[in-house]
Design a protein around this motif. Structure first.
Motif, PDB file in Angstrom:
ATOM      1  N   ARG A 131       0.707  -1.232  -0.172  1.00 44.51           N
ATOM      2  CA  ARG A 131      -0.046  -0.024  -0.002  1.00 44.51           C
ATOM      3  C   ARG A 131       1.026   1.178  -0.091  1.00 44.51           C
ATOM      4  NH1 ARG A 131      -5.157   0.577   1.724  1.00 44.51           N
ATOM      5  NH2 ARG A 131      -5.529  -1.390   0.646  1.00 44.51           N
TER       6      ARG A 131
ATOM      7  N   HIS B 190      -6.039  -0.367  -4.332  1.00 41.78           N
ATOM      8  CA  HIS B 190      -6.329   0.958  -3.453  1.00 41.78           C
ATOM      9  C   HIS B 190      -6.415   2.125  -4.415  1.00 41.78           C
ATOM     10  CE1 HIS B 190      -6.301   3.821  -0.155  1.00 41.78           C
ATOM     11  NE2 HIS B 190      -5.099   4.236  -0.403  1.00 41.78           N
TER      12      HIS B 190
ATOM     13  N   ASP C 101      -2.171  -4.116  -5.825  1.00 44.41           N
ATOM     14  CA  ASP C 101      -2.998  -3.543  -4.770  1.00 44.41           C
ATOM     15  C   ASP C 101      -4.072  -2.486  -5.366  1.00 44.41           C
ATOM     16  OD1 ASP C 101      -3.940  -1.149  -2.669  1.00 44.41           O
ATOM     17  OD2 ASP C 101      -2.348  -2.066  -1.456  1.00 44.41           O
TER      18      ASP C 101
END
Length: 835
Positions: free
Chosen positions: A618, A654, A652
């Motif tokens: 992250r 995100h 990821d």
């Protein structure tokens, strides 16, 4: 006899025996490629006439293809005795002419005669690629480098096509829909550097003249890529290289013309066929490209050009001395880039990325000396590695420091003059270098060329304050090093050079007089080949101020030292990533930046401890997104960060909305969102389950090119569901119609996102399959499967069990498995050290 699955080996001993009895003079090759555009056609007629002397009554000629219909020896037809790889002939006289009539197979693996159909315009393109031993897939020949001959190619092809070979056309016969081109005979060359290319390629012409010598230049690529071909820059670098090498080698360019052709689905970066150099199309930029990419292309152009002397004019006798061409070409590529072109940062790029390849290879259990023991062709195929190329080049840089640049190049001149159009071994080169330098280089050779392993250098201070430069050479022991040590001081938060100290060492511990400094950089200027460790004070200084160092090479050496320490488990991966997040956004050299970004992403996925990986992943995608936002609009750094952000987003999700925004027109100002970047972004979304099949198909419809179709295969295979990954697994092993590029895309999709939860169930099946695939597929495709699908298991138990049960497996296959096991064991070991 069909030989589609033949991967016949040849040993050093048997080829040496053949060369002792056969002296080849000329080979004429007639190829009928007129049916190449017919997609149903699987093969093409090939007729070879070989003229040679013999002191034995029988021998064999190498050929791998679809069939052999006729063998005529000195006018007498013989029964065809062909096992799929060797044609046995008998009744030889002192002087012989042998004619072989056969059908060769078109390839989709990049071996032999590769055939490609362009989806953009439906046109067909052909090219050959042989090294080390695939000329026998196109013609009957003596497939070994020490049996040089004058080759004459006679090629029939569709009218209107460009048809090329090592020499210029001597005669052209035009027919109805077909043309026949007979090329001038070559000077004596080895089979593996002969070449043919044919198709409606786009061509840009140029010329180079010097001292009464005039060389025609050509740059070619597929017609559908012609608008992207940066021919002016390619020709400029070519002329700069020819100027430099003509002076440096004092031997005129020997091959009469210089064509460079960029070809599809190519397995290598490039190949040094004299007069017809082949390059991967990856060097043609369909969209945005960084200056580092252009610098890499220039380096490769000059690497291949150096081969016109090192490798083509003077050729190693057998593949043990492959370094005699590849190490020199790798060294010369960087030397010529820095000395003759605008890409003056070539040695910084070499220190930071090229040598990383060498360091990794040299720490594997399968490492080998630069002068290697190569018993057969399968071993030769795997020896085109980081030792032969990058370590060899680095060691040559140390040799230049040892004997001096003038002596080095004068030795090369004498080497060419003495051995032109011949074959050599290590001793032949050492003799010439020794003549000039006045030094016996045998001891130097034993230390550097005939041992394996990478030395590590570190500075130690004892209880009395004495300082020692310590080298750990491993099994090779201490080596002689000529090197510089740079002393840098912090001044107002910036690191500045105080002085450089030159010295030589040849012991394990050498007492040195080196003053204290905030940063003590061992091997400053990168003169030697060794992992240079940073002491704690130096590490603290670069943590604070790495990006303030002004010199690209110095920063490259620091980045390299940090990476080596990370992958050796001496520097915590999280600490390394903190340094990258702090200083990479300020890295001004995009070549260094690109390498650092790749290394950081690798560290997140492979070296960070399991319980910290999500957090670090992250943090990395956040850092890439932040750096992308702050990079100068339209800069190379902005493009490099965009690519890093896309890659990180596949692991990821995100920032999935941000990725989607870039695809929908919301890119940061100045960022060129071309087809290639769109595919990176879309594949990231596909990997995390945020893109649909329909979107992927629509993207390919908008980019219906060879690149687009390959990208579609990868994106579709990357979707995170078990059925998709199972289908990709099945296709990789069982779909024999996949080209080399499409196989890579399928493997990449299968492994996308590191989703072990989707693919771990196939680990056992992998080990059940690899031995069979090694025996039934070409070595190029088998190698992709064995390496690309190697399972990233939590331990090495499955690998160890296979190695124990398959001690009799082919050596080349075992080498690939052993190397992959070592990479896995390193990851497990480094992750454990983080905890």
């Amino acid at each position: 006899m069909s030989s589609a699955n033949v991967t016949a080996n040849l040993s050093r001993d048997e080829t040496a025996e053949r060369a002792a009895h056969i002296t080849v003079h000329s080979i004429r090759v007639e190829l009928d490629l007129s049916g190449a555009p017919e997609r149903a056609r699987t093969g093409f007629p090939t007729v070879t006439t070989l003229s040679f002397d013999a002191t034995a009554t029988e021998t064999w000629i190498d050929f791998i293809g679809e069939s052999v219909s006729r063998v005529v020896v000195n006018g007498e037809e013989q029964d065809v005795r062909w096992d799929g790889a060797r044609i046995s002939i008998e009744g030889l006289a002192a002087q012989n002419e042998v004619r072989v009539e056969a059908v060769a197979a078109y390839s989709r693996s990049g071996e032999g005669m590769h055939r490609f159909h362009d989806p953009v315009d439906g046109e067909t393109y052909l090219y050959t690629q042989y090294e080390p031993a695939d000329a026998r897939r196109v013609m009957a020949c003596f497939e070994q480098p020490d049996m040089k001959a004058a080759y004459t190619f006679d090629v029939s092809a569709p009218a209107g096509w460009h048809v090329l070979s090592n020499q210029s056309a001597a005669r052209v016969h035009e027919g109805i829909g077909v043309q026949r081109i007979e090329f001038a005979p070559t000077l004596p060359i080895s089979s593996y550097i002969t070449a043919v290319a044919a198709g409606p390629y786009a061509r840009i012409d140029g010329e180079w003249s010097r001292d009464g010598q005039h060389i025609d230049l050509g740059v070619l690529c597929r017609a559908s890529l012609a608008e992207h071909l940066e021919a002016d820059e390619i020709l400029e670098v070519t002329r700069q290289g020819l100027d430099l090498f003509s002076d440096a080698f004092a031997y005129p360019y020997p091959w009469r013309k210089y064509d460079q052709i960029f070809v599809p689905e190519y397995n290598l970066g490039a190949m040094e066929n004299p007069g017809l150099v082949t390059f991967t199309e990856a060097y043609i930029n369909r969209g945005a490209a960084t200056d580092a990419q252009r610098g890499g292309r220039a380096n490769t152009i000059l690497h291949e050009m150096a081969h016109m002397w090192f490798g083509d004019l003077v050729t190693m006798r057998w593949w043990d001395d492959l370094w005699l061409k590849e190490s020199f070409a790798d060294y010369m590529g960087s030397h010529a880039s820095a000395a003759a072109t605008r890409f003056t940062d070539a040695w910084a790029r070499f220190a930071n990325s090229r040598k990383a390849w060498a360091y990794r290879q040299d720490q594997l259990p399968t490492t080998h000396p630069i002068v290697a023991d190569i018993p057969d062709l399968e071993a030769a195929k795997l020896n085109f590695d980081g030792i032969t190329y990058a370590k060899g080049a680095a060691v040559l840089k140390q040799l230049v420091a040892f004997v001096g640049e003038d002596a080095f190049f004068e030795g090369a001149r004498r080497y060419f003059a003495a051995h032109a159009f011949g074959n050599t071994t290590l001793d032949d080169l050492l003799d010439k270098l020794g003549e000039v330098s006045g030094q016996d280089l045998r001891a130097w050779s034993r230390a550097w060329l005939e041992t394996s392993g990478v030395s590590a250098l570190r500075l130690e201070t004892d209880a009395d304050g004495r300082r020692f430069l310590v080298q750990d050479g491993g099994a090779a022991g201490p080596r002689p090093h000529r090197l510089r040590i740079g002393l840098y001081d912090l001044d107002g938060g910036r690191l500045a050079l105080r002085e450089r100290i030159e010295l030589g060492i040849d012991e394990e511990r050498t007492e040195v007089e080196i003053p204290d400094a905030d940063l003590t950089l061992l091997n400053d200027d990168d003169l030697t080949y060794a992992k240079a460790r940073l002491d704690e004070r130096s590490l603290t200084a670069v943590e604070e101020s790495l990006s303030t160092l002004e010199d690209d090479l110095v920063r490259g050496l620091v980045w390299s030292s940090l990476w080596n320490a990370t992958r050796d488990g001496e520097l915590a991966a999280i600490r390394y990533l903190e340094i990258v997040r702090r200083h990479a956004p300020a890295e001004s050299n995009v070549a260094l930046l690109t390498t650092v970004l790749v290394n950081a992403a690798f560290a997140v996925r492979h070296y960070v401890a399991d319980d910290a990986r999500d957090e670090q992943g992250r943090a990395w995608v956040d850092a890439a997104w932040s750096a992308l936002q702050s990079a100068d609009a339209g800069s190379d750094a902005q493009l490099a960060w965009a690519r890093a952000f896309a890659a990180a987003s596949g692991f990821d999700a995100h920032h999935a909305d941000a990725v989607r925004g870039i695809l929908n027109g919301g890119a940061p100002r100045g960022l060129p969102v071309d087809a290639d970047l769109r595919w990176l972004m879309l594949t990231a979304l596909a990997t995390t389950g945020d893109a649909t099949v329909e979107e992927i198909i629509a993207e390919r419809a908008a980019d219906d090119t060879a690149t687009g179709r390959t990208a579609e295969i990868r994106a579709l295979a990357s979707r995170p569901d078990a059925a998709t990954r199972a289908a990709a697994w099945d296709s990789a092993w069982n779909d024999l119609t996949l080209s080399n590029d499409h196989l890579d895309a399928t493997i990449g999709g299968f492994r996308a996102g590191g989703r072990r939860d989707l693919i771990a169930a196939f680990d056992g099946e992998y080990f059940d399959r690899i031995r069979e695939v090694w025996g039934t597929r070409s070595i190029e495709l088998a190698q992709r499967l064995v390496v690309g699908l190697f399972p990233a298991t939590a331990d090495t138990d499955l690998v160890d069990a296979w190695l124990e049960a398959n001690s009799d497996a082919p050596g080349a296959l075992r080498r690939l498995v052993i190397e992959s096991r070592d990479d896995l064991a390193r990851e497990i070991r480094v992750r454990a050290a983080q905890a």
